[in-house]
Motif scaffolding. Structure first.
Motif, short mmCIF file in Angstrom:
data_model
loop_
_atom_site.label_atom_id
_atom_site.label_comp_id
_atom_site.label_asym_id
_atom_site.label_seq_id
_atom_site.Cartn_x
_atom_site.Cartn_y
_atom_site.Cartn_z
N PRO A 58 40.57 60.33 -68.53
CA PRO A 58 40.56 61.06 -69.80
C PRO A 58 41.23 62.42 -69.71
N TRP A 59 41.54 62.88 -68.48
CA TRP A 59 42.22 64.17 -68.31
C TRP A 59 43.73 63.96 -68.35
N THR A 60 44.42 64.87 -69.06
CA THR A 60 45.87 64.80 -69.10
C THR A 60 46.46 65.62 -67.96
N SER A 61 47.77 65.55 -67.85
CA SER A 61 48.47 66.44 -66.94
C SER A 61 48.47 67.86 -67.53
N TYR A 62 48.98 68.80 -66.79
CA TYR A 62 49.00 70.20 -67.21
C TYR A 62 49.85 70.36 -68.47
N ASN A 63 49.30 71.05 -69.47
CA ASN A 63 50.03 71.32 -70.71
C ASN A 63 50.61 72.73 -70.62
N PRO A 64 51.94 72.87 -70.50
CA PRO A 64 52.53 74.20 -70.29
C PRO A 64 52.27 75.17 -71.44
N SER A 65 52.31 74.69 -72.68
CA SER A 65 52.15 75.59 -73.81
C SER A 65 50.72 76.11 -73.93
N LEU A 66 49.74 75.31 -73.51
CA LEU A 66 48.34 75.73 -73.55
C LEU A 66 47.84 76.24 -72.20
N ALA A 67 48.67 76.08 -71.17
CA ALA A 67 48.37 76.58 -69.82
C ALA A 67 47.08 75.99 -69.26
N ARG A 68 46.89 74.68 -69.46
CA ARG A 68 45.70 74.00 -68.94
C ARG A 68 45.87 72.50 -69.08
N PRO A 69 45.16 71.71 -68.27
CA PRO A 69 45.06 70.27 -68.56
C PRO A 69 44.09 70.08 -69.72
N LEU A 70 44.13 68.93 -70.35
CA LEU A 70 43.31 68.68 -71.54
C LEU A 70 42.40 67.48 -71.32
N LEU A 71 41.23 67.52 -71.93
CA LEU A 71 40.29 66.40 -71.87
C LEU A 71 40.34 65.63 -73.18
N ASN A 72 40.68 64.36 -73.09
CA ASN A 72 40.67 63.50 -74.26
C ASN A 72 39.23 63.03 -74.48
N THR A 73 38.53 63.66 -75.42
CA THR A 73 37.10 63.39 -75.60
C THR A 73 36.84 61.96 -76.04
N LYS A 74 37.76 61.37 -76.78
CA LYS A 74 37.57 59.99 -77.21
C LYS A 74 37.52 59.06 -75.99
N LYS A 75 38.48 59.22 -75.07
CA LYS A 75 38.49 58.42 -73.84
C LYS A 75 37.25 58.71 -73.00
N PHE A 76 36.90 59.99 -72.91
CA PHE A 76 35.76 60.40 -72.09
C PHE A 76 34.46 59.76 -72.57
N LEU A 77 34.23 59.79 -73.89
CA LEU A 77 33.01 59.22 -74.45
C LEU A 77 33.01 57.70 -74.34
N GLU A 78 34.16 57.08 -74.59
CA GLU A 78 34.24 55.62 -74.51
C GLU A 78 33.96 55.15 -73.09
N LYS A 79 34.49 55.88 -72.10
CA LYS A 79 34.26 55.51 -70.71
C LYS A 79 32.78 55.64 -70.35
N GLY A 80 32.14 56.73 -70.83
CA GLY A 80 30.73 56.92 -70.56
C GLY A 80 29.87 55.85 -71.20
N LEU A 81 30.22 55.48 -72.44
CA LEU A 81 29.45 54.46 -73.14
C LEU A 81 29.64 53.08 -72.52
N ALA A 82 30.86 52.83 -72.00
CA ALA A 82 31.10 51.55 -71.35
C ALA A 82 30.21 51.41 -70.13
#
Length: 406
Positions: free
Chosen positions: A301-325
């Motif tokens: 659920p984590w992306t690669s580094y986003n240069p414009s935001l200066a951080r990696p990003l967490l895709n909450t939809k993927k994160f929650l779906e993985k936890g529920l699975a």
């Protein structure tokens, strides 16, 4: 028309493909051995792809330039969880082989519907001077045509054909919502700033091959271009109030919000401050959306580094779906265990009657049978993802040491 796009990489993993791309980045690098290799970013309308040519590169180095269109043959594979292309052969395309629609990404939204929404917002402006100013721009056919097609940026956000219009309509929508909560804000002034704040990008960016800066854009930047465009239209509106003119100019030159981000002045009145923050919000939300889309094939659920935001990003939809699975797997194993226990209890009950019970007498159900009955009843499905998570957490509660369970 291409038959392979970068978004199709998952369908051809470890296979050889031959397709056309535009060279977004070209770099000549050295291996540890000192030999040269080509490191490229290839692009089409569906995204970008890292590509490397390791062997026989001397002829290829001078055969094409950045922003050229090329025909490439190579193997698609994953490296550190990212798609890559190892190039075996490549050449520059002739003009007759190029279909420009294959290479520039375009908004998935309906351009004419977006434009009608923009026109409707302009019509909703009450101030006659501001409405007249905006309509001067809408009456310019060259501006209308460019406004419907221009990207909003080279790479940071809305970097696709129709991106500027997409961004401004989105900004109109959130401005319209925000002013309902802040009645002291002048809606007409805020919407005028939203319409004009990036209009200079019509001349700052070129997007015939790939999105890049024009010479005028490099030398002046879109804010200076916008002031010039504004003054040209104001010349058609004699008597335009000087106070409104100064406010519009300030909205334009302060919308980046900070000196280090290119604003000659900081936002100094409510509409200018709101325009800056809402513009920044819309651009950052689009940057996140685009990165989640580009990396939708990744397992994490984590992306690669986003240069414009200066951080990696967490895709909450993927994160929650993985936890529920994972939660569902636990629940399935619990249900299977309960069913097995119930079957075992029922088997023993059928072999010998309960103590003291005659054949025709009713007996009190055992605790095991009660558990079996409770476990066999179907649980109501969760009405939302968060309700399902709450159930999961409640099922894993631990009683602290020394405390009696209630």
């Amino acid at each position: 028309m291409k038959d392979f796009y970068i978004c199709d990489c998952s369908k051809v993993e470890n296979q050889t493909i031959t397709s056309f791309f535009v060279v977004a980045v070209k770099q000549v690098k050295s291996k540890k051995s000192g030999e040269l290799y080509l490191s490229l970013i290839l692009a089409d309308r569906s995204g970008q792809l890292q590509a490397n040519m390791w062997d026989n590169v001397h002829d290829a180095i001078s055969a094409f330039d950045q922003d050229d269109f090329v025909k490439v043959k190579g193997i698609v594979h994953k490296y550190n969880g990212r798609w890559q292309l190892t190039i075996h052969k490549m050449r520059r395309l002739g003009e007759t082989e190029i279909d420009y629609a294959d290479y520039l990404p375009k908004t998935s939204k309906n351009i004419e519907q977006l434009w009608q929404t923009l026109v409707d917002y302009v019509e909703s402006v009450d101030n006659p001077w501001l409405k007249s100013l905006l309509k001067e721009f809408l009456a310019d056919e060259a501006i209308v045509s460019a406004y419907k097609n221009a990207p909003a940026a080279k790479s940071l956000h809305h970097a696709f054909v129709g991106g500027l219009l997409d961004h401004v309509v989105s900004l109109f929508n959130i401005c319209d919502l925000a002013v309902r909560n802040y009645p002291q804000v002048n809606r007409d002034l805020l919407l005028s700033g939203a319409f004009l704040h990036d209009i200079g990008k019509l001349h700052e960016l070129a997007y015939q091959r790939s999105i890049s800066y024009t010479t005028k854009g490099q030398l002046l930047g879109h804010m200076i271009i916008e002031l010039d465009m504004l003054h040209q239209k104001l010349a058609h509106l004699p008597g335009f109030p000087e106070e409104l003119k100064v406010l519009i100019e300030h909205l334009i030159i302060s919308h980046h919000g900070q000196y280090e981000f290119g604003s000659p002045k900081l936002p100094m009145f409510p509409e200018a401050l709101m325009l800056h923050y809402l513009d920044d919000l819309d651009s950052k939300m689009e940057s996140m959306r685009a990165q989640f889309e580009r990396e939708s094939e990744l397992d994490t659920p984590w992306t690669s580094y986003n240069p414009s935001l200066a951080r990696p990003l967490l895709n909450t939809k993927k994160f929650l779906e993985k936890g529920l699975a994972g939660s569902r797997l636990v629940e399935v194993s619990k249900t299977a265990a309960a069913a097995a226990a119930a079957h075992h209890t029922a088997s023993h009950a059928s072999e010998e009657p309960a103590n003291g019970a005659s054949g025709g007498e009713a007996t009190e159900p055992s605790a095991a049978a009660s558990v079996s009955d409770a476990s066999s009843s179907e649980e109501k499905p969760a009405s939302s993802t968060f309700e399902a998570l709450q159930r999961k957490f409640e099922s894993h509660k631990v009683t602290p040491a020394g405390e009696k369970p209630h």
